[in-house]
Design a protein around this motif. Structure first.
Motif: not given
Length: 463
Positions: A322-334, A354-367
């Motif tokens: 909290s707040p939630p940190v969402r992860v957008t998983p990659p299509a395959g292993p990177l 990011a969590v300290r300043h975010a108002q809603g959520d934080v998104v992590l992604a890799a591609e």
């Protein structure tokens, strides 16, 4: 030699080399002069002998034989060593060369004693066969080598007198030339001494000539500039570190002094909680400072092992419910190359901010990306950390990576930290062979942090 100094050593080497060169040149000159003069004497003697031999072949020998000059003697002798004809000054009874030394079939060059011929100095004799087969004759022409010896002696004396004077003059000229050549070096030394004797930045004088000393001065000035920049950064770092360390220590001291004065009225539970918070903050600051110091001294540790970015993102995100940190998983292993502890520290610092300043959520992604705009040539993986907070102005996006930098809205030390997180992130990303930039997220306000990390083929990462 070391006690002579550079100028003295150059002079000693130059003078010794010059002396040896002139001596060898003088020896070669004397040898060449003696050879040429001797060949000249032999040529003239053979010319006279050939003329007399021609007369002998025609049986027209005059008596006495005509010769030019008083230093020439001519005799014509037969096979038994008897003198058939001679020049006016030649001996008519004793041949100039003993018969057994003569070769009746070829031309000869001989040296005979001067007293046997009646000339001064060494005597050169040439022998030319003449006459007929029935009456073989030999023409002997003797010429004094006194003129040749005298000429060689004169040249030798001139060389012995002139060479030391020439060496002395050239040594004086070379001393001045070497001094003028080394004058820029002395100027560099004085400049370095002046810079050492005073505080602050300084520059060495750069000579106008585009030579090795000019390049040396430019290189040294560049080094001095880098040293001055490093010294300024070190002073700023020490000053900021001292300031940051003073704050928690002052809080701890204040808490203890107040608790001591209030005595029985002190809420020791609250005091203990405050002291623990300040101690934790002080511990984190010291750890960050030590980590930066190690990163400054240690070389980049690239290629330590494969790291799978998708699993690492999920692991880091699990720490922030909290707040939630969402992860957008990659299509395959990177897979990337690096140290898993360092990459985990990078992502943890970025997610903390990011969590300290975010108002809603934080998104992590890799591609996977085909970009080659990273710090080196090759493929890279793109890792992004996106929040919907107030963001960072474009003018400040490079400055926030400096050490002890806080923006105005993050000045609260209890919430904003010491300003070392992003500095640590940049150093660790550089060690991993990647790069980091700050951009605006698409279709929303906030901030997106983009990491480019070297890509490793999947088959290499799974080995």
């Amino acid at each position: 030699m070391p006690a002579l100094g550079l100028r003295g050593r150059l002079m000693a080497i130059g003078v010794v080399g010059l002396t040896i060169g002139l001596a060898l040149g003088g020896v070669v000159l004397l040898g060449a002069l003696s050879f040429v003069l001797q060949r000249t004497v032999d040529t003239e003697a053979f010319r006279t002998a050939d003329a007399v031999a021609l007369l002998a072949a025609e049986d027209a020998l005059p008596d006495p034989l005509p010769v030019a000059g008083g230093q020439v003697r001519v005799q014509v002798v037969d096979g038994q060593g008897r003198i058939r004809a001679a020049s006016i000054d030649a001996d008519r009874l004793v041949p100039m060369v003993r018969p057994e030394r003569l070769n009746r079939d070829g031309r000869q060059r001989l040296e005979v004693p001067a007293e046997r011929v009646g000339l001064v100095g060494p005597v050169r004799v040439v022998a030319v066969p003449a006459g007929t087969a029935a009456d073989p004759l030999t023409v002997l022409v003797a010429r004094s080598m006194a003129d040749v010896r005298h000429s060689t002696h004169v040249v030798r004396t001139i060389l012995l007198v002139a060479f030391p004077l020439l060496v002395a003059v050239l040594a004086g000229v070379a001393w001045r030339v070497v001094g003028a050549t080394l004058r820029p070096v002395e100027a560099l030394r004085r400049g370095a001494e002046e810079i050492t004797g005073r505080a602050g930045a300084g520059r060495l004088p750069v000579p106008a000539s585009a030579d090795e000393i000019h390049r040396l001065a430019v290189t040294l000035n560049g080094m001095l500039g880098r040293l001055e920049s490093a010294r300024v950064r070190q002073r700023a770092f020490v000053s900021d570190a001292a300031h940051e360390l003073r704050s928690p220590l002052t809080n701890i001291r204040t808490e203890l002094e107040v608790a001591q004065r209030l005595a029985d009225r002190t809420d020791w539970t609250a005091v203990t909680a405050n002291l623990l918070a300040d101690t934790d903050r002080l511990s984190r600051l010291v750890d960050d400072l030590l980590l930066l110091a190690r990163l400054d001294e240690a070389p980049p540790a690239r290629g330590t092992g494969p790291v799978e970015l998708g699993a690492l993102l999920i692991e880091v995100a699990a720490r922030y419910p909290s707040p939630p940190v969402r992860v957008t998983p990659p299509a395959g292993p990177l897979w990337t190359i690096g140290t898993v502890e360092e990459l985990r520290r990078v992502l943890a610092n970025l997610v903390d901010n990011a969590v300290r300043h975010a108002q809603g959520d934080v998104v992590l992604a890799a591609e996977a990306t085909s970009t080659t705009t990273g710090p080196g040539v090759g493929a890279y993986h793109l890792v992004t950390v996106t929040d919907d907070g107030p963001g960072i102005a474009s003018a400040d996006r490079e400055r926030v990576f400096d050490r002890f930098t806080r923006l105005d809205d993050g000045r609260a030390r209890d919430d904003g930290g010491a300003g070392l997180g992003l500095a640590i992130v940049r150093e660790l990303v550089r060690r991993a062979g990647g790069s980091i930039t700050l951009t605006d997220p698409p279709e929303q306000r906030g901030l997106r942090v983009c990491l480019l990390l070297p890509a490793l083929p999947a088959e290499d990462g799974q080995r």
